[in-house]
Design a protein around this motif. Sequence first.
Motif, short mmCIF file in Angstrom:
data_model
loop_
_atom_site.label_atom_id
_atom_site.label_comp_id
_atom_site.label_asym_id
_atom_site.label_seq_id
_atom_site.Cartn_x
_atom_site.Cartn_y
_atom_site.Cartn_z
N VAL A 2 53.85 34.95 -18.49
CA VAL A 2 55.00 35.24 -17.29
C VAL A 2 54.69 34.61 -15.94
O VAL A 2 55.23 34.04 -15.20
N VAL A 3 53.23 34.51 -15.67
CA VAL A 3 52.74 34.16 -14.35
C VAL A 3 53.00 32.58 -14.35
O VAL A 3 53.60 32.05 -13.35
N LEU A 4 52.83 31.97 -15.45
CA LEU A 4 53.01 30.40 -15.67
C LEU A 4 54.49 30.09 -15.60
O LEU A 4 54.68 29.01 -15.25
N THR A 5 55.38 30.97 -16.06
CA THR A 5 56.83 30.56 -16.18
C THR A 5 57.35 31.22 -15.18
O THR A 5 58.78 31.45 -15.20
N LEU A 6 56.92 31.77 -14.03
CA LEU A 6 57.63 32.42 -13.04
C LEU A 6 58.76 31.78 -12.34
O LEU A 6 59.75 32.32 -12.11
N PRO A 7 58.58 30.39 -11.85
CA PRO A 7 59.91 29.61 -11.59
C PRO A 7 60.95 29.89 -12.47
O PRO A 7 62.18 29.86 -11.85
N VAL A 8 60.82 29.46 -13.49
CA VAL A 8 62.01 29.57 -14.58
C VAL A 8 62.43 30.78 -14.70
O VAL A 8 63.75 31.05 -14.82
N THR A 9 61.46 31.51 -14.77
CA THR A 9 62.14 33.17 -14.98
C THR A 9 62.83 33.55 -13.61
O THR A 9 63.89 34.41 -13.86
N PHE A 10 62.40 33.09 -12.51
CA PHE A 10 63.28 33.49 -11.48
C PHE A 10 64.49 32.86 -11.22
O PHE A 10 65.51 33.38 -11.01
N VAL A 11 64.41 31.69 -11.78
CA VAL A 11 65.95 30.79 -11.92
C VAL A 11 66.67 31.42 -12.83
O VAL A 11 68.12 31.56 -12.65
N LEU A 31 66.96 34.41 -13.68
CA LEU A 31 67.32 35.84 -13.29
C LEU A 31 66.63 36.78 -14.45
O LEU A 31 66.98 37.85 -14.84
N GLY A 32 65.31 36.33 -14.67
CA GLY A 32 64.73 37.17 -15.90
C GLY A 32 64.99 36.92 -17.17
O GLY A 32 64.27 37.65 -17.91
N LEU A 33 65.71 36.11 -17.65
CA LEU A 33 66.16 36.18 -19.17
C LEU A 33 65.12 35.21 -19.86
O LEU A 33 65.09 35.39 -21.07
N PHE A 34 64.34 34.65 -19.04
CA PHE A 34 63.41 33.79 -19.70
C PHE A 34 62.38 34.75 -20.40
O PHE A 34 61.56 34.17 -21.05
N ILE A 35 62.28 35.70 -19.86
CA ILE A 35 61.26 37.06 -20.46
C ILE A 35 61.52 37.33 -21.98
O ILE A 35 60.67 37.11 -22.85
N LEU A 36 62.94 36.97 -22.13
CA LEU A 36 63.23 37.13 -23.48
C LEU A 36 62.70 36.10 -24.58
O LEU A 36 62.32 36.52 -25.50
N ILE A 37 62.63 34.93 -23.93
CA ILE A 37 62.20 33.76 -24.58
C ILE A 37 60.50 33.88 -24.74
O ILE A 37 60.34 33.71 -25.94
N ILE A 38 59.90 34.33 -23.96
CA ILE A 38 58.52 34.70 -24.19
C ILE A 38 58.27 35.80 -24.95
O ILE A 38 57.44 35.42 -25.98
N ASN A 39 58.98 36.90 -25.10
CA ASN A 39 58.86 37.83 -25.97
C ASN A 39 59.21 37.34 -27.43
O ASN A 39 58.47 37.80 -28.52
#
Length: 118
Positions: A51-60, A62-70
């Motif tokens: 989550v920390v490493l992909t914070l810029p992508v997650t921010f851009v 709008l948090g949907l990248f967290i679904l990809i991480i999960n």
Amino acid sequence: MRLLLIWFINAAALFAVPYLMHSITMSSGWTALLAAALLGLVNALIRPLLVVLTLPVTFVSLGLFILIINGFLFWLVAQVVDGFHVASFWSAVGGAILYSIISWALSTLLLSKTDGNP
């Protein structure tokens, strides 16, 4: 005691996912217990780093990248645990979403009664 109850709730949620998605299979309840324990460890140790490493992508996104991480972590656990199979990455993303929803619902139903709160 509460930690064991949460572990069993997560295992039950994980065992229910293959009944809702045919692209995910679970061979037994013991496999679900092992996969739930490993998923808990992975989520506690590896997920915060990702989550920390992909914070810029997650921010851009709008948090949907967290679904990809999960989904990636769900798929990763399926690769490690024998008897737990996920057909594709997108099946892992869908399975992770279902797992989260079922786990949340079971935790809300069962743990609210054990907290001692009305």
